[in-house]
Design a protein around this motif. Structure first.
Motif, mmCIF file in Angstrom:
data_model
loop_
_atom_site.group_PDB
_atom_site.id
_atom_site.type_symbol
_atom_site.label_atom_id
_atom_site.label_comp_id
_atom_site.label_asym_id
_atom_site.label_seq_id
_atom_site.Cartn_x
_atom_site.Cartn_y
_atom_site.Cartn_z
ATOM 1 N N GLY A 22 0.793 -1.227 0.000
ATOM 2 C CA GLY A 22 0.000 0.000 0.000
ATOM 3 C C GLY A 22 0.819 1.268 0.000
ATOM 4 O O GLY A 22 0.310 2.344 -0.305
ATOM 5 N N ALA A 23 2.081 1.192 0.336
ATOM 6 C CA ALA A 23 2.949 2.369 0.369
ATOM 7 C C ALA A 23 3.656 2.599 -0.959
ATOM 8 O O ALA A 23 4.413 3.547 -1.100
ATOM 9 N N ASN A 24 3.395 1.757 -1.921
ATOM 10 C CA ASN A 24 4.053 1.858 -3.219
ATOM 11 C C ASN A 24 3.017 1.728 -4.323
ATOM 12 O O ASN A 24 1.911 1.261 -4.098
ATOM 13 N N THR A 25 3.393 2.118 -5.481
ATOM 14 C CA THR A 25 2.518 1.938 -6.635
ATOM 15 C C THR A 25 3.249 1.144 -7.712
ATOM 16 O O THR A 25 4.468 1.246 -7.840
ATOM 17 N N ALA A 26 2.489 0.369 -8.429
ATOM 18 C CA ALA A 26 3.061 -0.393 -9.533
ATOM 19 C C ALA A 26 3.069 0.435 -10.813
ATOM 20 O O ALA A 26 3.591 0.018 -11.830
#
Length: 113
Positions: free
Chosen positions: A32-36
């Motif tokens: 949840g702290a990163n984006t793909a």
């Protein structure tokens, strides 16, 4: 890159983005702290002066009452601007066709006030 929204001032279109997931959404706690999604780009559809805002084109159907979006319905869409333009054009034509009307008569103001 940030963009703004206006229903009729679109000056860019999506140039695409790259999806490259680093984490497994079903296993990794930090997902949840990163984006793909990264490397999102815009392609200018009009000349954009330095310091101007970027307005991507957004389908106006997104703002319809039945779209499921949580908004209050107070959004002016392109069709509203077209109606306003038609009203103003009608008023200008009326004024042109009735040059003897005073400003007070044209605006509906009474001379008694």
């Amino acid at each position: 890159m940030l963009s703004n929204f206006h229903p009729t001032l679109s000056n860019v279109m999506s140039g695409g983005l790259k999806e490259d997931p680093i984490f497994d959404r079903s296993k990794d706690v930090s997902t949840g702290a990163n984006t793909a999604y990264h490397n999102f780009t815009f392609i200018a559809t009009k000349q954009i002066e330095a310091g101007s805002e970027i307005f991507p084109s957004i389908d106006q159907g997104w703002f319809s009452v039945d779209s499921g979006q949580d908004w209050d319905g107070n959004m002016y869409l392109g069709s509203d601007y077209e109606k306003a333009d038609a009203i103003i054009n009608d008023l200008l034509q009326f004024r042109k066709n009735n040059p003897n009307l005073s400003d007070a008569q044209f605006s509906g103001e009474s001379k008694d006030t």
